[in-house]
Scaffold this motif. Structure first.
Motif, PDB file in Angstrom:
ATOM      1  N   VAL A 170      -8.193 -10.822  -2.887  1.00  0.00           N
ATOM      2  CA  VAL A 170      -7.214 -11.725  -2.278  1.00  0.00           C
ATOM      3  C   VAL A 170      -6.756 -11.121  -0.955  1.00  0.00           C
ATOM      4  O   VAL A 170      -6.945  -9.929  -0.688  1.00  0.00           O
ATOM      5  CB  VAL A 170      -5.995 -11.961  -3.203  1.00  0.00           C
ATOM      6  N   SER A 171      -6.122 -11.945  -0.139  1.00  0.00           N
ATOM      7  CA  SER A 171      -5.644 -11.471   1.159  1.00  0.00           C
ATOM      8  C   SER A 171      -4.192 -11.020   1.114  1.00  0.00           C
ATOM      9  O   SER A 171      -3.712 -10.359   2.039  1.00  0.00           O
ATOM     10  CB  SER A 171      -5.802 -12.578   2.209  1.00  0.00           C
ATOM     11  N   HIS A 172      -3.485 -11.403   0.031  1.00  0.00           N
ATOM     12  CA  HIS A 172      -2.062 -11.051  -0.091  1.00  0.00           C
ATOM     13  C   HIS A 172      -1.714 -10.945  -1.577  1.00  0.00           C
ATOM     14  O   HIS A 172      -2.251 -11.704  -2.400  1.00  0.00           O
ATOM     15  CB  HIS A 172      -1.192 -12.115   0.578  1.00  0.00           C
ATOM     16  N   PRO A 173      -0.829 -10.009  -1.959  1.00  0.00           N
ATOM     17  CA  PRO A 173      -0.474  -9.846  -3.377  1.00  0.00           C
ATOM     18  C   PRO A 173       0.034 -11.111  -4.048  1.00  0.00           C
ATOM     19  O   PRO A 173      -0.152 -11.303  -5.258  1.00  0.00           O
ATOM     20  CB  PRO A 173       0.618  -8.774  -3.343  1.00  0.00           C
ATOM     21  N   SER A 174       0.677 -11.980  -3.287  1.00  0.00           N
ATOM     22  CA  SER A 174       1.233 -13.212  -3.858  1.00  0.00           C
ATOM     23  C   SER A 174       0.148 -14.140  -4.398  1.00  0.00           C
ATOM     24  O   SER A 174       0.438 -15.048  -5.190  1.00  0.00           O
ATOM     25  CB  SER A 174       2.072 -13.953  -2.815  1.00  0.00           C
ATOM     26  N   VAL A 176       5.683  -4.265   1.590  1.00  0.00           N
ATOM     27  CA  VAL A 176       4.319  -4.766   1.407  1.00  0.00           C
ATOM     28  C   VAL A 176       3.745  -5.251   2.736  1.00  0.00           C
ATOM     29  O   VAL A 176       2.607  -4.931   3.093  1.00  0.00           O
ATOM     30  CB  VAL A 176       4.294  -5.895   0.359  1.00  0.00           C
ATOM     31  N   GLU A 177       4.542  -6.032   3.476  1.00  0.00           N
ATOM     32  CA  GLU A 177       4.048  -6.559   4.749  1.00  0.00           C
ATOM     33  C   GLU A 177       3.759  -5.433   5.735  1.00  0.00           C
ATOM     34  O   GLU A 177       2.774  -5.482   6.488  1.00  0.00           O
ATOM     35  CB  GLU A 177       5.070  -7.531   5.345  1.00  0.00           C
ATOM     36  N   GLU A 178       4.601  -4.420   5.741  1.00  0.00           N
ATOM     37  CA  GLU A 178       4.385  -3.277   6.631  1.00  0.00           C
ATOM     38  C   GLU A 178       3.092  -2.558   6.280  1.00  0.00           C
ATOM     39  O   GLU A 178       2.312  -2.187   7.156  1.00  0.00           O
ATOM     40  CB  GLU A 178       5.562  -2.314   6.541  1.00  0.00           C
ATOM     41  N   HIS A 179       2.861  -2.377   4.994  1.00  0.00           N
ATOM     42  CA  HIS A 179       1.645  -1.697   4.544  1.00  0.00           C
ATOM     43  C   HIS A 179       0.402  -2.499   4.904  1.00  0.00           C
ATOM     44  O   HIS A 179      -0.583  -1.948   5.409  1.00  0.00           O
ATOM     45  CB  HIS A 179       1.697  -1.473   3.035  1.00  0.00           C
ATOM     46  N   LEU A 180       0.455  -3.803   4.680  1.00  0.00           N
ATOM     47  CA  LEU A 180      -0.685  -4.648   5.029  1.00  0.00           C
ATOM     48  C   LEU A 180      -0.902  -4.676   6.537  1.00  0.00           C
ATOM     49  O   LEU A 180      -2.042  -4.684   7.008  1.00  0.00           O
ATOM     50  CB  LEU A 180      -0.466  -6.068   4.502  1.00  0.00           C
TER      51      LEU A 180
END
Length: 268
Positions: free
Chosen positions: A132-136, A181-185
Motif C-alpha cells: 500500500v502507499s499509506h498505512p490507512s 507517520v507523514e514525516e517518516h513517509l
C-alpha cells in the motif's frame, strides 16, 4: 497443546513479532487476518491484554503491548491467538503440521520517544513491503483505530497509549501520531529498522542498563550499542541472512529467549 517456555521481565512495553512457519503466506486471506483481530479482542476480554498497536500481514504479525502486572497475560494471550488461528486454518484447509515458527521475538521498548518510533515502524510495515502507499489503506492494523477510535470491538487501549506517549489529550495524540507517520513517509525512510526486530531492548542508555541489570546472568554475551536515536541491547552478532538466506527479512530471530512457543496441530 505445547506449553510456553518463557523468560520475561514484567512491567515493560513489548514489541512482539511472530511469523508463519517457513515464511509461508498462511495469513494471505483477509478472513484469516480478520480472525486474528477477533482473537486479539478475545485475549483482551479474557486476560486484559493491553494493546498499543498491531499489524497483521500475509505471513507475520506485529504486536505492541504493555505488561500491566497481571500474571502471564502476554504469554497466555499469545498462546490463545496463535493456537486458535492455527487450528481454524488447519481444519479448514485439511492441513497438518506447524502453522507458526517455534518462537516469537520480543523487544522491550522505552516509553515516550522510543515508543512513538516503534508505533510508526509498525504502522508503515505494508508501505515498506510495497503493498500500500499509506498505512490507512491497510485495514488489518492499528493505524486507523488510533486515528478513529472504535466504540465496539476495541483492540487498542487508548488511555494507556496516551499516557505512555505523554500526550495531554487524545486529540493531541492523534495529531502527533499522524504527523510522525507523514514525516517518516516524507523522508522516504521506508527500509527495515532492525532495532525493532533484532534487539532485546530499545531506549535511552539508563533504560537499557536497567533491562540488562534485571536480566542478570541472562545478560551474558549481550552488548549495549549506541545508535543515532538511542541505545539497543543486542545479542552477539549473528547475521540473520547467513542463517536463513533471505534478503529484506522483516523479522529477526536473534532474540528468542523471552518467550519460546511451539505450536503443532494435527487435523481435529
Amino acid at each position: 497443546m505445547a506449553r510456553a517456555k518463557r523468560h520475561f521481565i514484567p512491567g515493560y512495553i513489548w514489541h512482539i513479532t511472530h511469523r508463519c512457519h517457513k515464511r509461508e503466506f498462511l495469513l494471505k486471506f483477509s478472513k484469516d487476518r480478520h480472525r486474528y483481530m477477533q482473537w486479539l479482542y478475545q485475549a483482551r476480554k479474557r486476560y486484559g491484554l493491553a494493546i498499543l498497536n498491531y499489524m497483521i500481514t500475509s505471513n507475520h504479525i506485529h504486536l505492541l503491548v504493555v505488561d500491566t502486572g497481571k500474571k502471564n497475560v502476554i504469554p497466555k494471550s499469545m498462546k490463545l491467538v496463535a493456537a486458535r488461528i492455527a487450528q481454524e486454518y488447519n481444519q479448514r484447509k485439511n492441513r497438518r503440521g506447524a502453522y507458526w515458527e517455534d518462537r516469537y521475538h520480543a523487544t522491550a521498548v522505552e516509553s515516550s520517544e522510543h515508543l512513538a518510533r516503534c508505533l510508526v515502524y509498525i504502522d508503515i510495515n505494508m508501505v515498506r513491503a510495497g503493498v500500500v502507499s499509506h498505512p490507512s489503506k491497510w485495514p488489518f492494523s492499528g493505524y486507523n483505530e488510533i486515528q478513529v477510535p472504535r466504540r465496539k470491538n476495541v483492540l487498542i487501549d487508548y488511555e494507556r497509549l496516551q499516557g505512555l506517549l505523554g500526550s495531554d489529550s487524545y486529540d493531541q495524540l492523534k495529531r502527533s501520531h499522524k504527523g510522525w507517520v507523514e514525516e517518516h513517509l516524507g523522508d522516504g525512510a521506508k527500509g527495515r529498522q532492525d532495532e525493532w526486530t533484532g534487539s532485546i531492548a530499545v531506549g535511552s542508555r539508563s533504560f537499557i542498563e536497567s533491562v540488562k541489570e534485571r536480566l542478570g546472568f541472562r545478560a551474558k554475551g549481550r552488548d549495549i550499542i549506541e545508535r543515532t536515536k538511542g541505545y539497543q541491547l543486542r545479542e552477539s552478532p549473528t547475521p540473520y541472512n547467513t542463517v536463513f538466506e533471505v534478503e529484506n527479512e522483516d523479522i529477526d530471530l536473534e532474540n528468542t529467549r523471552f518467550w519460546n512457543i511451539k505450536f503443532e496441530y494435527s487435523k481435529a
